[in-house]
Write a protein that holds these residues in place. Structure first.
Motif, short mmCIF file in Angstrom:
data_model
loop_
_atom_site.label_atom_id
_atom_site.label_comp_id
_atom_site.label_asym_id
_atom_site.label_seq_id
_atom_site.Cartn_x
_atom_site.Cartn_y
_atom_site.Cartn_z
N ASP A 44 40.10 32.85 -5.50
CA ASP A 44 40.07 34.13 -5.06
C ASP A 44 39.98 35.17 -5.60
O ASP A 44 39.44 36.28 -5.14
CB ASP A 44 41.81 34.25 -4.40
N GLY B 71 38.93 36.15 -0.63
CA GLY B 71 39.01 35.59 0.66
C GLY B 71 38.14 36.38 1.69
O GLY B 71 37.67 35.91 2.80
N ARG B 72 38.32 37.76 1.73
CA ARG B 72 37.72 38.53 2.86
C ARG B 72 36.43 38.55 3.22
O ARG B 72 35.89 39.03 4.36
CB ARG B 72 38.39 39.99 2.61
N LEU C 107 34.80 35.47 3.18
CA LEU C 107 34.19 34.11 3.13
C LEU C 107 33.28 33.91 4.43
O LEU C 107 32.89 32.77 4.52
CB LEU C 107 35.74 33.34 3.39
N ASP C 108 33.48 34.66 5.36
CA ASP C 108 32.49 34.35 6.22
C ASP C 108 31.17 34.67 6.25
O ASP C 108 30.26 34.69 7.18
CB ASP C 108 33.10 35.53 8.01
N THR D 220 27.59 33.80 4.85
CA THR D 220 26.58 32.45 4.51
C THR D 220 25.63 32.74 3.73
O THR D 220 25.08 31.69 3.16
CB THR D 220 26.49 31.78 5.93
N GLU E 273 34.43 39.62 -8.31
CA GLU E 273 35.08 40.77 -7.47
C GLU E 273 36.40 40.92 -7.82
O GLU E 273 36.85 42.12 -7.97
CB GLU E 273 34.37 41.13 -6.27
N SER F 288 41.63 27.40 -4.00
CA SER F 288 41.23 27.26 -2.83
C SER F 288 39.95 26.59 -3.20
O SER F 288 39.09 26.61 -4.28
CB SER F 288 40.87 28.53 -2.38
N SER F 289 39.50 25.42 -2.39
CA SER F 289 38.30 24.68 -2.22
C SER F 289 37.20 25.35 -2.16
O SER F 289 36.03 24.70 -2.06
CB SER F 289 38.52 23.58 -1.77
N ARG F 290 37.00 26.80 -1.95
CA ARG F 290 35.89 27.37 -1.27
C ARG F 290 34.74 27.33 -2.28
O ARG F 290 34.65 27.56 -3.42
CB ARG F 290 36.33 29.09 -1.23
N GLU F 291 33.71 26.82 -1.76
CA GLU F 291 32.38 26.59 -2.44
C GLU F 291 31.76 28.03 -2.48
O GLU F 291 30.79 27.93 -3.48
CB GLU F 291 31.41 25.70 -1.67
N ASN G 109 32.25 21.30 -7.11
CA ASN G 109 31.50 22.00 -6.32
C ASN G 109 30.40 23.01 -7.49
O ASN G 109 29.00 22.75 -7.10
CB ASN G 109 32.21 23.53 -5.88
N LYS H 246 22.37 18.05 -3.79
CA LYS H 246 21.64 17.84 -2.69
C LYS H 246 20.42 17.02 -2.77
O LYS H 246 19.91 16.21 -2.21
CB LYS H 246 21.51 19.32 -2.18
#
Ligand code: SF4
Lengths: 420, 166
Positions: B19, B24-25, B27-28, B30, B41, B67-70, B96, B157
């Motif tokens: 975080d 989190g704010r 996360l949308d 891409t 930040e 959190s698992s956020r990549e 990750n 990848k």
């Protein structure tokens, strides 16, 4: 071998495995959240065309349910189209709730399974004797392509819980107390088994709370040996036959801890880390602007029941707002049936649609700088629920409801009449 | 793959969670370039203005927990992080970051040997680390095995694409 090792060995097609070994495991259930559009992007970047098995994939539109920015809406749109294109029937759209609760409601996590979700709290499914672990987007994309993922066989820690839980003390208090004692990085890369006589006093819901929060000590997975409580929960939900593994006598745990819960007091994790834990006595009288009840940790029917018990016929403090987020649609429906929703709304609660809501600081109940929140969720990192100048205290649903009532942190034990 | 990384150290404490690495704010988002603009930040709001490509993050225990956020790893990759050196890492962040080809080097007590702005050189294949500012030499854990083959392929990848691309 430990039951966890037997699960992993079977998934890897091996007869035995050793700690530290890197193995490739077949995944029984792979879940993707709406935060992780990168999963689909990585899938295509790696040359993916068709997913390995659409029946083993589940997609959750939970973190942004319903979308509150155009970018969120766009991400969700692409997820829906991906599911339709790939024949993924388990699309859990914005009406369904938080991923881990949906999995539990539908009995999709069963003993012996390997469950992988793009979410750190996938440890929750250890409550059903499954190996549940969180990964990132690209790892999940590899599963979409191959049905498998590499894992390091973890060391396993056992945590024994003994004694009799006192009134006003819940699974959340037990696990906060333990995290406070061992620290936020105690179990990094390791798995945690929870055992002991206290488990017989705990419902599946409370067991899920314990397993969910092992993530906050860094655990890769958790495990509770399935028993009658597990089986009767799954009987109503799971159609499949499952295999229950057991740990061989003499298995050498990397650490073996015992906690007696008989004298435990309600616990609070103070800002800004989950291991900053003390007895609630330290914080009595701290004014709160917002009380929050919800999440995959404590947004279930029995959590709402505790709040309803405390708030029945009363009104929350005029300077406090009380946000309630049932973890899933089935939780909401059951809470309506049992009258909890009515009770809580009459007391002044603001209900938010089932989902993650402001547990991760994206929408629906964010905190302003300088505000204080007591929450039944799992993280109090700076900025987790809005401004990074807000202060977040973690506690049990009882502590949250009692604080909503008084406008400050109080010991919830005095607000509960009967035993537990 | 760059085997020897050289850059300025940015120092962080224990339990820097994802975080804080990527709030989190955002996360949308891409697009990786846009994601990069929010790197770190949650801890240092103007981090990106001070950071130069190739610089190194040095942290205490459990860097990347939570959190698992990549996005956290994507953000560091996007700004061109040279390496992250820490006492220990959160497990999902570790996967990750390695998957994206970022060298993460485990180095016990590293935060005690480095100050903000020190210039470091680290050879990720041997674990040899030199603090050029102080002249101190430190031994970190070298990267080996499957983790090294992921890095050598420039991330997982391309590795998977060559094996399974349909
Ligand atoms: S409820 Fe909170 S912790 Fe659980 S999955 Fe959602 S954001 Fe994560």
């Amino acid at each position: 071998m430990h039951a966890i090792e037997k699960i992993l060995a079977k998934a890897a097609g091996l007869s035995s495995i050793t700690t530290g070994e890197i193995i490739n495991c077949k995944v029984d259930l792979a879940g993707i959240n709406d935060l992780y559009l990168q999963t689909i992007l990585s899938f295509y970047e790696m040359g993916g065309k068709k997913v390995f098995d659409p029946k083993k994939i589940i997609v959750f539109l939970d973190h942004y349910a319903p979308a509150s920015t155009i970018a969120q809406a766009e991400n969700q749109k692409q997820f829906r189209e991906f599911c339709w294109d790939q024949g993924i029937d388990l699309l859990m759209d914005i009406d369904q709730g938080v991923c881990h609760q949906i999995i539990a409601d539908k009995g999709l996590a069963q003993p012996g399974m390997v469950v992988v979700v793009t979410d750190s709290h996938t440890t929750t499914h250890g409550a059903f004797g499954a190996f549940g672990t969180g990964v990132g987007a690209t790892d999940l994309a590899i599963i979409l392509m191959t049905g498998q993922l590499w894992f390091r066989v973890p060391e396993i820690i056992r945590i024994n819980l003994e004694g009799q839980l006192p009134k006003g003390v819940y699974a959340k208090d037990i696990i906060l107390d333990i995290i406070g004692k061992v620290g936020a990085d105690y179990a990094v890369y390791k798995a945690v088994e929870i055992s002991g006589s206290v488990l017989t006093q705990l419902s599946v819901s409370e067991r899920m709370t314990l397993c969910n929060m092992t993530t906050e000590m860094g655990a890769k997975a958790s495990y509770i040996q399935p028993d009658e409580i597990t089986f009767s929960y799954l009987k109503e939900r799971a159609s499949q036959e499952y295999e229950v593994f057991t740990t061989d006598p003499g298995y050498q745990y990397t650490a073996d801890l015992t906690f007696d819960v008989s004298e435990l007091k309600p616990q609070i994790a103070a800002p800004h880390s989950v291991d900053n834990v003390s007895s609630i006595a330290q914080f009595i009288g701290t004014p709160v602007n917002q009380a929050y009840l919800g999440s995959c940790t404590n947004g279930r029917v029995d959590d709402l029941a505790i709040a309803a018990k405390i708030l029945k016929g009363k009104k929350i403090h005029p300077r406090t707002r009380f946000i309630v987020v049932p973890a899933s649609k089935s939780v909401l429906l059951e809470a309506i049936n049992k009258g909890y929703v009515q009770t809580l709304i009459e007391a002044g609660a603001t209900f938010v649609t089932p989902g993650c809501a402001s547990c991760l600081g994206t929408h629906e109940g964010l905190l302003a700088p300088g505000e204080v929140c007591i929450t039944a969720t799992n993280r109090n990192f700076p900025g987790r629920m809005g401004s990074n100048k807000a202060n977040i205290y973690l506690g049990s649903p009882a502590a949250v409801a009692a604080a909503a009532l008084e406008g400050e942190i109080v010991n919830p034990a005095g607000y509960l009449n009967e035993e537990r | 793959m760059v085997e020897v990384v050289r850059g300025n150290a940015f120092l962080f404490g224990p339990n820097i969670d994802t975080d804080q690495i990527y709030p989190g704010r955002f996360l949308d988002i891409t697009d990786p370039i846009e994601i990069g603009k929010h790197a770190m930040e949650g801890v240092v709001p103007d981090f990106c203005e001070k950071f130069k490509t190739g610089d190194i993050i040095v942290a205490s225990t459990n860097f990347g927990c939570g959190s698992s956020r990549e996005h956290a790893a994507v953000a560091l990759k996007a700004i061109g992080i040279g390496a992250v050196l820490a006492d220990s890492f959160g497990r999902i962040f570790y996967r990750n970051a390695i998957n994206l080809g970022i060298p993460l080097v485990v180095c016990p007590n590293i935060d005690k040997h480095v100050k903000q702005g020190d210039i470091l050189t680290v050879d990720i294949t041997t674990g040899n680390l030199v603090n050029e500012t102080t002249g101190i030499t430190i031994k970190a854990q070298p990267l080996t095995g499957y983790v090294m083959s992921i890095l050598q392929n420039g991330g997982i990848k391309s590795l998977i694409k060559s094996q399974y691309g349909q």
